[in-house]
Scaffold this motif. Structure first.
Motif, mmCIF file in Angstrom:
data_model
loop_
_atom_site.group_PDB
_atom_site.id
_atom_site.type_symbol
_atom_site.label_atom_id
_atom_site.label_comp_id
_atom_site.label_asym_id
_atom_site.label_seq_id
_atom_site.Cartn_x
_atom_site.Cartn_y
_atom_site.Cartn_z
ATOM 1 N N GLN A 89 0.826 -1.205 0.000
ATOM 2 C CA GLN A 89 0.000 0.000 0.000
ATOM 3 C C GLN A 89 0.862 1.258 0.000
ATOM 4 O OE1 GLN A 89 -2.766 0.190 3.230
ATOM 5 N NE2 GLN A 89 -3.699 2.100 2.543
ATOM 6 N N SER A 90 1.961 1.206 0.763
ATOM 7 C CA SER A 90 2.852 2.357 0.806
ATOM 8 C C SER A 90 3.515 2.609 -0.545
ATOM 9 C CB SER A 90 3.915 2.136 1.882
ATOM 10 O OG SER A 90 4.862 3.176 1.894
ATOM 11 N N ASN A 93 0.838 4.140 -3.023
ATOM 12 C CA ASN A 93 0.224 5.428 -2.697
ATOM 13 C C ASN A 93 0.855 6.545 -3.522
ATOM 14 O OD1 ASN A 93 -1.540 4.367 -0.836
ATOM 15 N ND2 ASN A 93 -0.252 4.831 0.938
#
Length: 242
Positions: A89-90, A93
């Motif tokens: 997810q990081s 993003n």
């Protein structure tokens, strides 16, 4: 534990078989939740779960390793999966990276060696006007001698020196780098640290070198806003027998 009685292994084997069956059927129940296809896996799961519970209650002294260690392993796997999900997810993003006004480049040195020369040569390719060399000497005589040599070798690069009798050089290096970074942040400058590193011809010799370089890189990785540049220098074998 079983005193050579193989019959006592049967409950342990049964639990090891029915627990995965129960978990797999639970996955099917979740997959087909609130549909007609859920009925068969649900009944099968209840049956296998009943067998597991009966074995745990009646044969606890035999099957306790499975009951204790399997949940621990499953929990560890779930935490690993959670970590990978967070990393994914990081990485996906949308991040707005800062637009720097310039760059400050730092190179820690232990003397004027081939590693130092290569690091400075690579840094000069970046066309950066803000370059610092950090040197820690064991005495004031070492520092004075280094300043004398540096004034001839690289007069356009500022040399920052320290005196430390301690072999552990990480703290003064990090303290100085963080001071430079604090000054760079006020000017919206990016900080890059070039770390010279020896590359030995034989892999077994690698453990004898780069201890300070490795410790410095690990400490810098924990500091956001500081980039690290590895500058490898391959040690050439000396064929001169004279």
């Amino acid at each position: 534990m079983f005193q050579g009685n193989t019959e006592q292994l049967i409950p342990l084997y049964a639990v090891g078989v029915f627990v995965p069956f129960t978990c797999a059927l639970l996955g099917l129940v979740i997959c087909y939740w609130k549909t007609a296809q859920m009925i068969v896996p649900l009944l099968a799961m209840l049956l296998t779960a009943t067998v597991v519970i009966a074995l745990i209650v009646t044969k606890w002294m035999v099957v306790w390793p499975v009951v204790i260690f399997v949940p621990i392993i499953v929990y560890g796997c779930l935490r690993i999966r959670h970590h990978y999900d967070e990393v994914a997810q990081s990485l996906t993003n949308e991040t707005v990276f800062p637009n720097y006004n310039g760059q400050i480049m730092i190179v820690p040195i232990s003397g004027i060696y081939q590693t130092t020369k290569k690091a400075l040569a690579i840094l000069e390719l970046q066309h950066c006007s803000n370059m610092y060399a950090l040197y820690i000497g064991h005495s004031t005589e070492d520092v004075a001698h280094m300043k004398e040599e540096w004034a001839t070798f690289a007069p356009n690069i500022r040399l920052i020196t320290f005196v430390s009798s301690n072999q552990y050089l990480l703290k003064p290096l990090m303290r100085t780098i963080l001071k430079i970074k604090a000054r760079a942040d006020k000017q919206n400058y990016h900080v890059m640290v070039a770390v010279p590193q020896l590359v030995t011809q034989k892999k077994r010799h690698a453990a004898l070198h780069n201890h300070h370089a490795f410790a410095l890189k690990q400490a810098l990785l924990a500091q956001p806003g500081i980039s690290i540049m590895n500058v490898p220098y391959s040690v050439q074998p000396n064929h001169d027998k004279g």
